[in-house]
Structure formats: structure tokens, C-alpha cells
Design a protein around this motif. Structure first.
Motif, PDB file in Angstrom:
ATOM      1  N   ASP A 186       0.849  -1.186   0.000  1.00  0.00           N
ATOM      2  CA  ASP A 186       0.000   0.000   0.000  1.00  0.00           C
ATOM      3  C   ASP A 186       0.890   1.242   0.000  1.00  0.00           C
ATOM      4  OD1 ASP A 186      -1.850   1.954   0.298  1.00  0.00           O
ATOM      5  OD2 ASP A 186      -2.740   1.195   2.153  1.00  0.00           O
ATOM      6  N   LEU A 187       0.883   1.964  -1.123  1.00  0.00           N
ATOM      7  CA  LEU A 187       1.729   3.146  -1.262  1.00  0.00           C
ATOM      8  C   LEU A 187       0.972   4.445  -1.007  1.00  0.00           C
ATOM      9  CD1 LEU A 187       3.743   2.046  -4.417  1.00  0.00           C
ATOM     10  CD2 LEU A 187       4.629   2.293  -2.084  1.00  0.00           C
ATOM     11  N   GLU A 188      -0.283   4.331  -0.575  1.00  0.00           N
ATOM     12  CA  GLU A 188      -1.088   5.523  -0.309  1.00  0.00           C
ATOM     13  C   GLU A 188      -0.411   6.405   0.734  1.00  0.00           C
ATOM     14  OE1 GLU A 188      -5.033   7.562  -0.713  1.00  0.00           O
ATOM     15  OE2 GLU A 188      -4.557   5.602  -1.547  1.00  0.00           O
ATOM     16  N   GLY A 189       0.021   5.796   1.823  1.00  0.00           N
ATOM     17  CA  GLY A 189       0.632   6.563   2.905  1.00  0.00           C
ATOM     18  C   GLY A 189       1.968   7.157   2.520  1.00  0.00           C
ATOM     19  N   PHE A 190       2.616   6.588   1.514  1.00  0.00           N
ATOM     20  CA  PHE A 190       3.885   7.132   1.035  1.00  0.00           C
ATOM     21  C   PHE A 190       3.665   8.256   0.027  1.00  0.00           C
ATOM     22  CE2 PHE A 190       7.280   7.136  -2.191  1.00  0.00           C
ATOM     23  CZ  PHE A 190       8.363   7.471  -1.388  1.00  0.00           C
ATOM     24  N   LEU A 191       2.796   8.023  -0.970  1.00  0.00           N
ATOM     25  CA  LEU A 191       2.654   8.971  -2.067  1.00  0.00           C
ATOM     26  C   LEU A 191       1.827  10.203  -1.706  1.00  0.00           C
ATOM     27  CD1 LEU A 191       2.264   6.567  -5.120  1.00  0.00           C
ATOM     28  CD2 LEU A 191       4.095   8.233  -4.744  1.00  0.00           C
ATOM     29  N   ARG A 192       0.825  10.042  -0.855  1.00  0.00           N
ATOM     30  CA  ARG A 192      -0.038  11.192  -0.577  1.00  0.00           C
ATOM     31  C   ARG A 192       0.722  12.357   0.073  1.00  0.00           C
ATOM     32  NH1 ARG A 192      -4.969  12.241  -1.415  1.00  0.00           N
ATOM     33  NH2 ARG A 192      -6.168  10.728  -2.606  1.00  0.00           N
ATOM     34  N   PRO A 193       1.588  12.137   1.061  1.00  0.00           N
ATOM     35  CA  PRO A 193       2.359  13.274   1.586  1.00  0.00           C
ATOM     36  C   PRO A 193       3.246  13.926   0.524  1.00  0.00           C
ATOM     37  CG  PRO A 193       2.408  11.448   3.130  1.00  0.00           C
ATOM     38  CD  PRO A 193       1.792  10.914   1.872  1.00  0.00           C
ATOM     39  N   TRP A 194       3.800  13.124  -0.370  1.00  0.00           N
ATOM     40  CA  TRP A 194       4.611  13.686  -1.441  1.00  0.00           C
ATOM     41  C   TRP A 194       3.763  14.532  -2.384  1.00  0.00           C
ATOM     42  CZ3 TRP A 194       9.629  14.276  -2.368  1.00  0.00           C
ATOM     43  CH2 TRP A 194      10.543  13.508  -1.630  1.00  0.00           C
ATOM     44  N   LEU A 195       2.552  14.083  -2.670  1.00  0.00           N
ATOM     45  CA  LEU A 195       1.728  14.746  -3.678  1.00  0.00           C
ATOM     46  C   LEU A 195       0.875  15.879  -3.128  1.00  0.00           C
ATOM     47  CD1 LEU A 195       0.639  11.547  -5.608  1.00  0.00           C
ATOM     48  CD2 LEU A 195       2.099  13.378  -6.487  1.00  0.00           C
ATOM     49  N   TYR A 196       0.494  15.796  -1.837  1.00  0.00           N
ATOM     50  CA  TYR A 196      -0.447  16.766  -1.286  1.00  0.00           C
ATOM     51  C   TYR A 196       0.046  17.488  -0.035  1.00  0.00           C
ATOM     52  CZ  TYR A 196      -3.876  14.480  -4.343  1.00  0.00           C
ATOM     53  OH  TYR A 196      -4.548  13.965  -5.428  1.00  0.00           O
ATOM     54  N   GLY A 197       1.079  17.003   0.606  1.00  0.00           N
ATOM     55  CA  GLY A 197       1.493  17.557   1.892  1.00  0.00           C
ATOM     56  C   GLY A 197       2.073  18.954   1.803  1.00  0.00           C
ATOM     57  N   ALA A 198       2.005  19.676   2.929  1.00  0.00           N
ATOM     58  CA  ALA A 198       2.593  21.014   3.000  1.00  0.00           C
ATOM     59  C   ALA A 198       4.101  20.961   3.188  1.00  0.00           C
ATOM     60  CB  ALA A 198       1.954  21.800   4.154  1.00  0.00           C
ATOM     61  N   LYS A 199       4.605  19.806   3.661  1.00  0.00           N
ATOM     62  CA  LYS A 199       6.037  19.641   3.894  1.00  0.00           C
ATOM     63  C   LYS A 199       6.559  18.459   3.087  1.00  0.00           C
ATOM     64  CE  LYS A 199       6.630  22.881   7.010  1.00  0.00           C
ATOM     65  NZ  LYS A 199       7.555  24.037   6.780  1.00  0.00           N
ATOM     66  N   THR A 200       7.783  18.554   2.634  1.00  0.00           N
ATOM     67  CA  THR A 200       8.397  17.502   1.828  1.00  0.00           C
ATOM     68  C   THR A 200       8.842  16.347   2.723  1.00  0.00           C
ATOM     69  OG1 THR A 200       9.198  19.189   0.305  1.00  0.00           O
ATOM     70  CG2 THR A 200      10.200  16.997   0.141  1.00  0.00           C
ATOM     71  N   PRO A 201       8.417  15.117   2.430  1.00  0.00           N
ATOM     72  CA  PRO A 201       8.826  13.974   3.246  1.00  0.00           C
ATOM     73  C   PRO A 201      10.314  13.648   3.081  1.00  0.00           C
ATOM     74  CG  PRO A 201       6.853  13.489   1.936  1.00  0.00           C
ATOM     75  CD  PRO A 201       7.442  14.747   1.393  1.00  0.00           C
TER      76      PRO A 201
END
Length: 498
Positions: free
Chosen positions: A469-484
Motif C-alpha cells: 500500500d503506497l497511499e501513505g507514502f505517495l499522498r504526503p509527497w503529492l499533497y502535503g505542506a512539507k516535503t517527506p
């Protein structure tokens, strides 16, 4: 589109939601009372088609209530910067019972509109042309709209991002078109949103000393009794309006062959044939390199239209990429990077079209990812070093331009959609490994070939192919205010947004 240049959102979302609700409310179904006590099928009461698709970037782009099955464009082109008579015929299919419907149409002098051969009522507001047929159109029926107008080949619009000027772009002896993002409506009336695809027939009449070109295949070249030439092209495959190309000028058509005998056709102004020949001759190598990574080229032909313009923007118009002359008269590294960028778009953005403008990161991110990867292998800058620089600036870009999959309209074509989105793909490759990443890429292009797809589709497919499940990985990259954090690079540091 390639370039190497380095709370309104709430209102837009509210407008998008309003359009969606309006579309739902106007599509209500009324049940006719049966006269004999037996049940009868539901009959849909005619209602207006929605004036837009509710895209958060451009809520009124596209239209509801119908789909376009084919456009036929008839242009009687006269001379550079000279208005000419034009007719657009639209064969469409009603997806609801329509009392009226809209076309996206900006500028140009409107002369007549008919629906199924009968004059229709019209009104215009901004880019919305509302058409009221004499009789309502029943659901699931086919209908034909014919629009007569005067086209103005000097009509342009401007954006303060990488797009700059778009619409009709004059050249010294003719014109080319830059329809991205929503300039196709300056060329012809239609359903102007990247998710809306249809094949196009082009019929362009020119003086005898001019050549007309368009997407797809040249079907015929016919000399008329008055000495003018009628050029007919067929796009062969459906395409989004933002990918339309139509150009007139003193061109030479130069044919060649790509891998597997793929027909190649370059369209070059007479004076630029020899100066651009060496770089244009690299296209077969570019195709071979990309096919090794992405699979078979998705269309029936390809070529480069050399733009005799001063604009610094290349464009992935389907099967005939528009490349400004400056890109082909500079260094080989720069020329190849831009050529590979537009060619990559034939897979990402053209074959697999955008579901919404917020999905632009998929298209531009992939094009930038592969143009930089190719460039590193052919004398350009180190790919990883470039990604490290992008990582450093990512928080600043998120603040200024929006996260990769959450752009704001004024910043849609800013650097985050290019280098910033390529960085997301780089992070994914670091997370899952190169072999799995390549499987994701090919699965995406196979699964959605000839279709539209969006960000959630990419997340879901990547998760399925990777087996995690890559949802938890990709969503912060695509939508987050801070870069993971960057996988595999704990030493990489993001500069704080200031």
C-alpha cells in the motif's frame, strides 16, 4: 510542454461544487404515470447541460450533457494575420435529455449555429456559447452541431507561467497553434477540457504557395479550380483539445522511418530545413531509448513541427510535437532534452490523458523525469544531483506553487509541475526499487492507453504492482505542506520555506 525557465482556491472549489450540484439537479428524472396500471420506463425531462465540468483549476472548462464523437474543422485560410471563414461540425451523443447545451468558444465572430440542420438559438457569455436547439435532444441520441464563424489567426491569450502566450501564434508566413491549457476554444468551438477526447478531421484550404499540416495522417491534397489547395488530415486516434495542432506556412514535409518502420514526418520552414537537420535526425534514437523503458510508441506516426516563433515553449501536440526553432539551433544537450520531453508526453499526457488539471504532475513529471534521465546519459547534468537540488527547494515550491497534485490556477505550469513532480517519481523509484518502478510505468501505460486517468488511479496502480500500500507514502509527497524524507538519502535536506 517543456520549459527550462526557472484564498482564490476556496472560491474555485465552491464554484466547482456548485456546477456539480447544478448538473445533478438539472438531470432529474420524471416518471410518467402509466395509463394501464403497468410499469413504464422512466422518461428524462429535458434540462440544460452543465456549463462546465467543475475542474478546480478551470470550473467552466468542458461541458456536461453530451460527449463529442468527432470534430470536423473546415478552414479557408487566406494570409498571415488575416481573418478567414471557418466551420466546425460536431457529431455528438447526448448523455442526458438536453433542452440546451454549451460549447467552449472564445472570441471569433459567430455567424450561425444549426443543430441537425435546423437553426438554433444562441447566447454568449465569456467563453460559454449556449446553444438552444429548436427541439429538445433526447437522451442517448446522436446529434450534429454546425458552427459558422470568422477565425482570427492573431488571437492570443497570456499566462504568467511557463505557457506565456497561447492560442493562434503568427509566424512570418503563416501560423501555428498553442492550445494548452485552454486555447483550443480560440481555434474552434468544442468541449475544451483535457479529459474530453475525440477524433478530428481537418480540412484546410490555403494559397498554392502554402502548406497546411495537422495532427495525424495526410488523407488528401486537392487542387481547386481557383488554384488554392485543400489539405485534409485525420487525427486517426482521439485526442484532447489541448493537444490539437494546425499550422500553415512555407513548409517542407520531410518523411522518415522510426523503430519498426514507424512513419516519421517533420514539418520545417524552408529556411530551417538544413540548420535543424542534424538534431531532427536524432528522433529515431529517442524513440528507441524511450520504447526500451516505456513500451511501444502509442500512435501511428510521429514528427516535429519546427516553430518559426520567438516563444520559448515546446508543446506535445499529439503525433506532431511543436518545437521552437531556438531549441533546435542551440546545443545538442538542450535540443535533445526538449525533444525527449515532448516525445515522452506522447505516452504520458497524450496516450494517457489527464482526468483533471490537478493531474498535470503525472504528465509533466514523467516528461521531466525521462528528459533528465536521457540527458544524463548523453552529456547532460547528473540526474541525482538535479533531484537533490529540487529536493532542497521543494518546501519553497510547495508554498509558492502548491503541492505537486494540488496546484493553484495561476501556478499550474510553474516549476513544481516539472522538476518538483519528477522528484516524486524519483522518490517512488527509491522506495520500490528500479525494477518495480519500471513495472509500474509499463502497467500504467498499458492499463490506461487511450483513456483518461488521474492521481488516485496512479496511487492505486502503483500499490497493486508494488504489492504494498503506497497511499501513505505517495499522498504526503503529492499533497502535503512539507516535503517527506527522501528514501535512501537521509543526508538530503530541505531548505525551509521563507
Amino acid at each position: 510542454m517543456s520549459t527550462n525557465r526557472t484564498p482564490r482556491r476556496r472560491a474555485r472549489l465552491a464554484l466547482a461544487a456548485a456546477i456539480t450540484v447544478t448538473a445533478a439537479l438539472t438531470g432529474t428524472v420524471s416518471q410518467a404515470a402509466p395509463s394501464d396500471g403497468a410499469s413504464s420506463p422512466a422518461v428524462q425531462k429535458p434540462s440544460p447541460g452543465a456549463p462546465g465540468l467543475g475542474d478546480p483549476m478551470f470550473p467552466l472548462d468542458g461541458n456536461g450533457g453530451y460527449r463529442v464523437d468527432r470534430y470536423s474543422l473546415d478552414f479557408d485560410w487566406q494570409a498571415p494575420k488575416t481573418p478567414f471563414e471557418a466551420t466546425t461540425t460536431i457529431k455528438a451523443h447526448a448523455t442526458q435529455a438536453l433542452s440546451r447545451f454549451n460549447l467552449d468558444f472564445g472570441g471569433n465572430t459567430l455567424h450561425s449555429v444549426t443543430v441537425n440542420g435546423v437553426p438554433a438559438g444562441t447566447s454568449r457569455s465569456g467563453d460559454e456559447l449556449t446553444v438552444t436547439p429548436e427541439s429538445p435532444i433526447s437522451k442517448d441520441s446522436s446529434f450534429t452541431v454546425k458552427v459558422g464563424y470568422t477565425a482570427d489567426p492573431t488571437q492570443t491569450r497570456h499566462r504568467d507561467d511557463a505557457i506565456e502566450d497561447y492560442g493562434w501564434i503568427p509566424t512570418p508566413d503563416g501560423t501555428v497553434v498553442y492550445p494548452q491549457p485552454n486555447g483550443a476554444r480560440l481555434i474552434f468551438p468544442g468541449n475544451d477540457h483535457p479529459s474530453q477526447r475525440a477524433p478530428i478531421t481537418f480540412r484546410i484550404t490555403t494559397p498554392a504557395d502554402r502548406t497546411a499540416v495537422a495532427n495525424g495522417k495526410l488523407v488528401s491534397r486537392t487542387e481547386r479550380p481557383d488554384g488554392r489547395i485543400r489539405w485534409t488530415y485525420d487525427s486517426e486516434q482521439p485526442l484532447s483539445t489541448q493537444l490539437v495542432q494546425l499550422a500553415v506556412g512555407k513548409f517542407q514535409l520531410i518523411d522518415g522511418k522510426g523503430p519498426g518502420g514507424l512513419p516519421l514526418r517533420d514539418v520545417v520552414p524552408d529556411a530551417l530545413v538544413e540548420p535543424t537537420a542534424a538534431y531532427r535526425g536524432l528522433t529515431p534514437d529517442h524513440l528507441k531509448w524511450l520504447e526500451e523503458r516505456l513500451g511501444p510508441y502509442p500512435f501511428d506516426r510521429y514528427g516535429i513541427l519546427v516553430g518559426d516563433t520567438d516563444l520559448g515553449v515546446a508543446l506535445e501536440t499529439q503525433t506532431l510535437s511543436l518545437v521552437p526553432k531556438a531549441d533546435l539551433l542551440g546545443t545538442q544537450v538542450d535540443a535533445e532534452r526538449n525533444m525527449v520531453h515532448e516525445l515522452t508526453h506522447q505516452w504520458f499526457g497524450d496516450s494517457v490523458a489527464l482526468k483533471s488539471w490537478s493531474d498535470l504532475w503525472v504528465s509533466e513529471g514523467h516528461a521531466r523525469f525521462y528528459d533528465r534521465l536521457y540527458s544524463e546519459q548523453h552529456g547532460g547534468e547528473n540526474f541525482e544531483a538535479l533531484m537533490k537540488v529540487a529536493y532542497q527547494a521543494h518546501d519553497q515550491w510547495r508554498r509558492d506553487y502548491g503541492a505537486p497534485a494540488e496546484p493553484t490556477e495561476p501556478n499550474l505550469f510553474k516549476r513544481m509541475r516539472y522538476d518538483g513532480s519528477a522528484l516524486v517519481l524519483y522518490a517512488l523509484r527509491e522506495k520500490v526499487g528500479d525494477a518495480t518502478f519500471q513495472k509500474i510505468e509499463r502497467a500504467w501505460l498499458t492499463r490506461f492507453k487511450g483513456r483518461t486517468a488521474g492521481t488516485q488511479d496512479f496511487i492505486d496502480l502503483a500499490s497493486k504492482v508494488a504489492g504494498q500500500d503506497l497511499e501513505g507514502f505517495l499522498r504526503p509527497w503529492l499533497y502535503g505542506a512539507k516535503t517527506p524524507p527522501m528514501p535512501g538519502h537521509p543526508d538530503w535536506v530541505v531548505d525551509p520555506a521563507t
